[in-house]
Write a protein that holds these residues in place. Structure first.
Motif, mmCIF file in Angstrom:
data_model
loop_
_atom_site.group_PDB
_atom_site.id
_atom_site.type_symbol
_atom_site.label_atom_id
_atom_site.label_comp_id
_atom_site.label_asym_id
_atom_site.label_seq_id
_atom_site.Cartn_x
_atom_site.Cartn_y
_atom_site.Cartn_z
ATOM 1 N N GLY A 52 0.827 -1.207 0.000
ATOM 2 C CA GLY A 52 0.000 0.000 0.000
ATOM 3 C C GLY A 52 0.854 1.246 0.000
ATOM 4 O O GLY A 52 0.592 2.219 -0.714
ATOM 5 N N TYR A 53 1.943 1.186 0.783
ATOM 6 C CA TYR A 53 2.859 2.318 0.887
ATOM 7 C C TYR A 53 3.484 2.618 -0.467
ATOM 8 O O TYR A 53 3.427 3.734 -0.977
ATOM 9 C CB TYR A 53 3.943 1.974 1.916
ATOM 10 C CG TYR A 53 4.917 3.091 2.178
ATOM 11 C CD1 TYR A 53 4.596 4.116 3.060
ATOM 12 C CD2 TYR A 53 6.158 3.112 1.549
ATOM 13 C CE1 TYR A 53 5.485 5.133 3.305
ATOM 14 C CE2 TYR A 53 7.051 4.130 1.793
ATOM 15 C CZ TYR A 53 6.716 5.142 2.677
ATOM 16 O OH TYR A 53 7.592 6.142 2.923
ATOM 17 N N VAL A 54 4.031 1.524 -1.065
ATOM 18 C CA VAL A 54 4.697 1.704 -2.358
ATOM 19 C C VAL A 54 3.709 2.217 -3.396
ATOM 20 O O VAL A 54 4.006 3.123 -4.172
ATOM 21 C CB VAL A 54 5.340 0.377 -2.815
ATOM 22 C CG1 VAL A 54 5.872 0.501 -4.239
ATOM 23 C CG2 VAL A 54 6.459 -0.024 -1.848
ATOM 24 N N ASP A 59 2.288 6.575 -7.209
ATOM 25 C CA ASP A 59 1.185 7.283 -7.856
ATOM 26 C C ASP A 59 1.756 8.462 -8.661
ATOM 27 O O ASP A 59 2.599 9.195 -8.161
ATOM 28 C CB ASP A 59 0.239 7.800 -6.759
ATOM 29 C CG ASP A 59 -0.876 8.637 -7.350
ATOM 30 O OD1 ASP A 59 -1.873 8.044 -7.774
ATOM 31 O OD2 ASP A 59 -0.718 9.881 -7.382
ATOM 32 N N PRO A 60 1.362 8.629 -9.926
ATOM 33 C CA PRO A 60 1.967 9.669 -10.771
ATOM 34 C C PRO A 60 1.921 11.055 -10.126
ATOM 35 O O PRO A 60 2.893 11.809 -10.203
ATOM 36 C CB PRO A 60 1.107 9.644 -12.033
ATOM 37 C CG PRO A 60 0.427 8.337 -12.031
ATOM 38 C CD PRO A 60 0.334 7.860 -10.619
ATOM 39 N N ASN A 61 0.794 11.358 -9.509
ATOM 40 C CA ASN A 61 0.685 12.676 -8.890
ATOM 41 C C ASN A 61 1.707 12.847 -7.768
ATOM 42 O O ASN A 61 2.302 13.910 -7.612
ATOM 43 C CB ASN A 61 -0.717 12.892 -8.334
ATOM 44 C CG ASN A 61 -1.703 13.177 -9.458
ATOM 45 O OD1 ASN A 61 -1.286 13.562 -10.556
ATOM 46 N ND2 ASN A 61 -2.968 12.942 -9.201
ATOM 47 N N THR A 62 1.890 11.784 -6.993
ATOM 48 C CA THR A 62 2.854 11.855 -5.891
ATOM 49 C C THR A 62 4.272 11.975 -6.427
ATOM 50 O O THR A 62 5.064 12.788 -5.964
ATOM 51 C CB THR A 62 2.729 10.603 -5.009
ATOM 52 O OG1 THR A 62 1.386 10.491 -4.561
ATOM 53 C CG2 THR A 62 3.668 10.682 -3.828
ATOM 54 N N LEU A 63 4.580 11.163 -7.433
ATOM 55 C CA LEU A 63 5.916 11.232 -8.028
ATOM 56 C C LEU A 63 6.186 12.629 -8.554
ATOM 57 O O LEU A 63 7.263 13.192 -8.371
ATOM 58 C CB LEU A 63 6.044 10.204 -9.155
ATOM 59 C CG LEU A 63 6.292 8.766 -8.684
ATOM 60 C CD1 LEU A 63 6.466 7.835 -9.888
ATOM 61 C CD2 LEU A 63 7.508 8.680 -7.770
ATOM 62 N N SER A 251 -1.734 10.048 2.058
ATOM 63 C CA SER A 251 -1.302 11.278 2.699
ATOM 64 C C SER A 251 -0.144 11.018 3.654
ATOM 65 O O SER A 251 0.871 11.710 3.637
ATOM 66 C CB SER A 251 -2.493 11.882 3.452
ATOM 67 O OG SER A 251 -2.046 12.791 4.404
ATOM 68 N N PHE A 252 -0.290 9.969 4.477
ATOM 69 C CA PHE A 252 0.755 9.700 5.457
ATOM 70 C C PHE A 252 2.008 9.122 4.821
ATOM 71 O O PHE A 252 3.113 9.294 5.342
ATOM 72 C CB PHE A 252 0.220 8.791 6.567
ATOM 73 C CG PHE A 252 -0.524 9.567 7.622
ATOM 74 C CD1 PHE A 252 0.176 10.160 8.667
ATOM 75 C CD2 PHE A 252 -1.904 9.740 7.553
ATOM 76 C CE1 PHE A 252 -0.496 10.899 9.623
ATOM 77 C CE2 PHE A 252 -2.577 10.475 8.504
ATOM 78 C CZ PHE A 252 -1.879 11.063 9.548
ATOM 79 N N ALA A 253 1.850 8.430 3.710
ATOM 80 C CA ALA A 253 3.031 7.914 3.018
ATOM 81 C C ALA A 253 3.916 9.069 2.569
ATOM 82 O O ALA A 253 5.135 9.077 2.790
ATOM 83 C CB ALA A 253 2.619 7.073 1.820
#
Ligand SMILES: Nc1ncnc2c1ncn2[C@@H]1O[C@H](COP(=O)(O)OP(=O)(O)OP(=O)(O)O)[C@@H](O)[C@H]1O
Ligand SMILES: [Mg+2]
Lengths: 287, 373
Positions: A52-54, A59-63, A251-253
């Protein structure tokens, strides 16, 4: 050192009840307000397991948010180093009318709330701002775009390096530079071979501080970015966006990544501080 | 070619304070000149201006006839030993000494091996070869000064400016390095200006002494000239101790001013009349020019006798006037003096200056000694 430890021994023997209360209070606060939240961040981040963390990280937006954070921080860093060196050179080496005023202005980003700083930028560069029409005419977009976020980050982190270097330069004086010039060094050689090495610990320390602030900045960047997902989202903004969208794990990741960056910076800072303090007291004697 | 420095009417102010006030000075090529003066008299300021690190508000500094300001420091050929060493703290001793050679433009830069050999030779010269890999923080004050000296010499300057280069050294090393600096001048390849607080060092080493006070040059001359013919009380007192004895110009010449009611001195004729009768002036007598004779009816009383090395210092009271006499230790027994004994005083030589301070000094040389009996 010896004095300090001797003092502690004395206190340990005589402090009694006061010591117990003080230590308990300090520990309680540390655990409640520092350690527990930090643990929570990591616990929540891994609530969905490693996969789940990975998944939340890739996620493209996170990257894109990570990438953006790094770019903004890097640009701010370069600007801060150049500005910090130039400003401290002028302010530490020369006495001129208005110097005190400049020193005060330099502290502005420290005293102005980041949100206000962001608003000031909007008022200046925004569509309704002073420079807005001119920027629009030349098809330059600053607010709600990358340049605005860079400017906002630079604004809040600008004093860190200069503030670190000015006292250091004042304390060290210009004797070595003068000696270098008389020995035949050019201005350039003097700068790279004498000034920079003399300042290296202070400079590195300032870099770390301003970098930590640049990566964690929320308020000012939030005002000027417009939070366009995948486009103008830095990590700090992303954490809030994900949280508001009830994506707790995501969010927490991201938050755990930011926290890790902060921890690394802190450790580096502590290591440097030791080096730097040890060095500068020794070097001071030789100066 | 050694540098010939001429300084014309240089003034330098810091705010309202005049650190240098119309200083003119000529340092011929190949000379070793000592710059002497009390703290704050402008010695460092003058040195910095000669080096081109600071600029005069008015006046001019010429080195071999050229205006210094116009040249790049690299071409000035000035070696500077800073009062506070200014060693490069992040470089080893060898790195410090090599710096001046390493920063030369490519065409003029010696090869790495040559630089290494030159550095080793210079460090041997100042007896620091064994410390080549240390950092400045790891050196004693005297060792740092010697590194600073070696570093300045590495660029083979034609003009060497030394700001109290031997201040932190013990007497022996100080003497050695001083002598070595002296020897450097036999080849006439270098001109040096040496700032020092130590008048003995200046008198011993220098071809000429420049004595400064409050931003002005008080006197320039050979050590002998300054010592025997000081231009002012300041110069006289700066170059060694002197007793001040108030005198009055009497009818027949100079007389000791009445002490405790009655005149103690017999009149002597001054070598040169420069003040009118009745004028009060101060007679300066160096302690070693004050000769004592034990006499039970003598006017002076011995207060203390202190032995300092080869000399004995005898402290006396002449009425209310405290005086000091200096005598070689081996002659002390023959004087038959103890604390409390009375003595007659003879000033074998003395000096006085006219009230205007201008020129006139009087010498009472034997046989016309001033006898206080
Ligand atoms: N940068 C400066 N700003 C203001 N005043 C200065 C400055 N540099 C020197 N002065 C003043 O000029 C005077 C002469 O200073 P200088 O350093 O030349 O003295 P010095 O003869 O070298 O004394 P010392 O023997 O103590 O080294 C001093 O009164 C000093 O306070
Ligand atoms: Mg000085």
């Amino acid at each position: 050192m010896q004095m300090a430890s001797a003092k502690c021994v004395g206190l340990r023997r005589q402090g009694g009840v006061v010591n117990v209360i003080m230590i308990t209070v300090a520990l309680l606060f540390m655990v409640l307000f520092l350690l527990l939240p930090l643990i929570t961040v990591f616990a929540q981040a891994f609530a969905g397991g490693i996969s789940g963390y990975v998944a939340s990280i890739v996620d493209p937006n996170t990257l894109s948010a990570i990438w953006l954070t790094l770019i903004v921080a890097a640009v701010a860093l370069v600007v801060n180093v150049v500005f910090g060196l130039a400003a401290s050179w002028c302010l530490a080496r020369f006495r001129f009318p208005g110097r005190l005023a400049l020193l005060t202005v330099l502290d502005l980003p420290f005293s102005v709330s980041p949100v206000v700083a962001g608003l000031m930028l909007v008022l200046l560069y925004g569509r309704q701002g002073w420079l807005g029409p001119w920027l629009e005419a030349h098809n330059l977009k600053i607010i709600f775009a990358l340049p605005g976020m860079m400017i906002a980050t630079i604004f809040v982190t600008l004093p860190f390096i200069a503030r670190e270097l000015i006292p250091l330069m004042e304390e060290q004086g210009a004797d070595e530079e003068e000696a270098a010039i008389l020995l035949g060094a050019s201005g350039w050689q003097m700068f790279w071979r004498i000034t920079i090495p003399k300042l290296r610990w202070g400079l590195l320390y300032g870099v770390l501080l301003s970098n930590a602030r640049a990566m964690g900045e929320f308020g000012a960047v939030s005002v000027v970015s417009g939070n366009i997902l995948g486009l103008t989202d830095t990590m700090s903004l992303d954490v809030k966006a994900l949280y508001d969208g009830y994506n707790i794990v995501g969010s927490f990741a991201v938050a755990s990544l930011l926290a890790s960056l902060a921890l690394v910076t802190l450790i580096a800072k502590t290591v440097l501080e030791r080096q730097f303090l040890g060095r500068s007291t020794k070097e001071e004697v030789s100066a | 070619m050694a540098g010939h420095v001429s300084i014309h009417n240089v003034s330098r102010r810091f705010g309202a304070f005049a650190a240098l006030n119309d200083v003119s000075l000529d340092i011929p090529a190949g000379e070793l000149v000592a710059l002497l003066g009390p703290s704050g008299s402008g010695k460092t300021t003058l040195l910095r201006i000669i080096a081109g690190l600071d600029f005069p508000d008015s006046g001019q500094v010429l080195i071999n006839g050229e205006d210094n300001v116009a040249r790049h420091p690299r071409e000035r050929g000035v070696g500077f030993v800073f009062q506070h060493y200014a060693l490069f703290r992040h470089m080893t001793v060898a790195g410090n000494v090599a710096f001046g050679l390493q920063v030369r433009p490519r065409g003029q830069r010696p090869s790495k091996a040559e630089i290494k050999a030159r550095v080793a030779a210079l460090l041997d010269l100042v007896q620091l070869g064994w410390l080549a890999d240390r950092y400045p923080i790891e050196l004693s004050g005297g060792q740092r000064q010697r590194v600073a000296l070696a570093r300045a010499l590495a660029i083979e300057p034609r003009l060497l400016l030394l700001d109290e280069p031997f201040g932190a050294l013990d007497t022996k090393v100080r003497k050695e390095l001083g002598q070595w600096l002296r020897d450097l001048h036999h080849g006439q390849a270098i001109t040096s200006l040496l700032v020092t607080h130590d008048q003995a060092e200046a008198l011993e080493l220098a071809d000429r002494i420049v004595l400064m006070s409050q931003g002005k040059v008080e006197q320039i001359g050979t050590p002998a000239e300054l010592y025997t013919r000081p231009a002012s009380p300041f110069v006289l007192e700066f170059l060694g101790e002197a007793n001040r004895i108030p005198c009055v110009i009497g009818e027949g010449g100079l007389a000791l001013l009445a002490v405790s009611g009655h005149a103690l001195a017999q009149s002597v004729e001054p070598g040169q009349a420069f003040a009118s009768p009745g004028a009060v002036l101060t007679l300066y007598v160096r302690p070693h020019d004050l000769v004592l004779e034990a006499r039970s009816d003598g006017p002076a009383v011995v207060r203390a006798i202190k032995v300092a090395g080869a000399f004995a210092k005898i402290e006396l009271m002449l009425g209310e006037l405290a005086l000091t006499a200096l005598t070689p230790l081996h002659r002390l027994p023959s004087l038959h003096l103890q604390e409390g004994s009375r003595a007659r005083l003879i000033a074998a030589q003395g000096m006085s200056f006219s009230a205007a301070g201008a020129g006139g000094s009087v010498q009472f040389e034997a046989p016309r000694a001033l006898v206080m009996a």
